[in-house]
Design a protein around this motif. Structure first.
Motif, PDB file in Angstrom:
ATOM      1  N   GLU A 148       0.851  -1.195   0.000  1.00  9.02           N
ATOM      2  CA  GLU A 148       0.000   0.000   0.000  1.00  9.02           C
ATOM      3  C   GLU A 148       0.880   1.237   0.000  1.00  9.02           C
ATOM      4  N   ASP A 149       0.515   2.233  -0.802  1.00 12.27           N
ATOM      5  CA  ASP A 149       1.351   3.434  -0.861  1.00 12.27           C
ATOM      6  C   ASP A 149       0.708   4.656  -0.223  1.00 12.27           C
ATOM      7  N   GLU A 150      -0.531   4.528   0.244  1.00 12.04           N
ATOM      8  CA  GLU A 150      -1.159   5.685   0.878  1.00 12.04           C
ATOM      9  C   GLU A 150      -0.971   5.614   2.385  1.00 12.04           C
ATOM     10  N   ASP A 180      -2.485  -3.570  -3.131  1.00 10.05           N
ATOM     11  CA  ASP A 180      -3.083  -2.418  -3.798  1.00 10.05           C
ATOM     12  C   ASP A 180      -2.708  -2.471  -5.277  1.00 10.05           C
ATOM     13  N   MET A 195      -2.832   0.221  -7.669  1.00  8.85           N
ATOM     14  CA  MET A 195      -2.084   1.371  -8.188  1.00  8.85           C
ATOM     15  C   MET A 195      -0.924   1.654  -7.259  1.00  8.85           C
ATOM     16  N   LYS A 248     -11.724   0.150  -2.266  1.00 10.13           N
ATOM     17  CA  LYS A 248     -11.636   1.243  -1.284  1.00 10.13           C
ATOM     18  C   LYS A 248     -12.786   2.206  -1.526  1.00 10.13           C
TER      19      LYS A 248
HETATM   20 CA    CA Z   1      -2.334   3.098  -4.441  1.00  2.21          CA
END
Ligand code: CA
Length: 242
Positions: free
Chosen positions: A16-18, A60, A62, A109
């Motif tokens: 996850e990048d957020e 995730d 993206m 999400k």
């Molecule tokens: Ca993402």
């Protein structure tokens, strides 16, 4: 090392990048008893996966550097670990493709942690069952549905229901993959193979008839649900009444 019925020590790779999601997931999943390892981009995910064993991957779609799809493909080259894909609302997602490259499930999400944990537990259960069940069982059972394969008989809550050959094959395939989305292509290929003639409606007609035979209310099916544009899924009801 024994596994209790909580997540007890199960290792989850969260890709996850957020940051806001990372924090919430780390806190929430740790509270549920998981050992959480975070990867913030696709490359890190692949490296983390190869560095240590995981019981499940939350991925995730993206991501910076390497996309979620490519991470999924790479993991599948060497592992059958359950993978749950996470997509953002409104993102163009080809669910058929995701299932084809080996994702076990997907969530969109925003999701509730509770729902996510339920999905994680479901893929883990399924993975364990698949790994431990011998390939040919004489009887396949899910909730009130029971198929006696040798005698080719179907029972719903103990009551016998007469199924035609293709209906039986279709229901058997669904029962063997509880909780898992089976794409239209997979169902058609496995049940009909090259026998499949006519338009794509043939599958829907069979599903419809199956529902009239096994569902309490065929218009609101609780066993065989439609995943619009993708395929069908046999729902697994927990008996604890949660
Ligand atoms: Ca993402």
């Amino acid at each position: 090392m024994s596994k209790d019925k909580s997540a007890g020590g199960l290792r989850i790779l969260v890709v996850e990048d957020e940051e806001s999601f990372i924090d919430a997931l780390t806190v929430g999943l740790t509270r549920e008893g998981f050992q959480v390892v975070i990867a913030r981009d696709g490359q890190e995910a692949i490296e983390a996966f190869h560095a240590q064993p995981f019981d499940v991957v939350l991925l995730d779609l993206m991501l910076p550097r390497v996309s979620g799809l490519d991470v999924c493909r790479t993991i599948r080259l060497s592992s059958t670990v359950p993978i749950i894909i996470v997509s953002a609302k409104g993102e163009e997602v080809d669910m058929v493709l995701m299932l084809e490259i080996g994702a076990d499930d997907y969530v969109t999400k925003p999701y509730r942690l509770r729902e996510l944990v339920a999905r994680i537990r479901a893929v883990l259960r399924r993975h364990e069952t698949t790994a431990s069940t011998p390939p040919s069982e004489a009887v396949v059972e899910q909730g009130p549905l029971r198929l006696d394969i040798d005698a080719r008989r179907c029972f719903v809550d103990g009551r016998e229901v007469k199924l035609r050959k293709k209906e039986f094959a279709l229901l058997l395939l669904l029962l063997e993959n509880p909780g898992r989305v089976l794409t239209r292509d997979v169902l058609i290929d496995r049940v009909w193979g090259s026998d499949y003639v006519g338009d794509t409606k043939t599958l829907d007609v069979h599903i419809k008839r199956l529902r009239t035979l096994i569902e309490v209310d065929p218009k609101n099916p609780q066993y065989i649900t439609t995943i619009r544009g993708v395929g069908y899924r046999l729902e697994v009801k927990s008996s604890s009444g949660e």
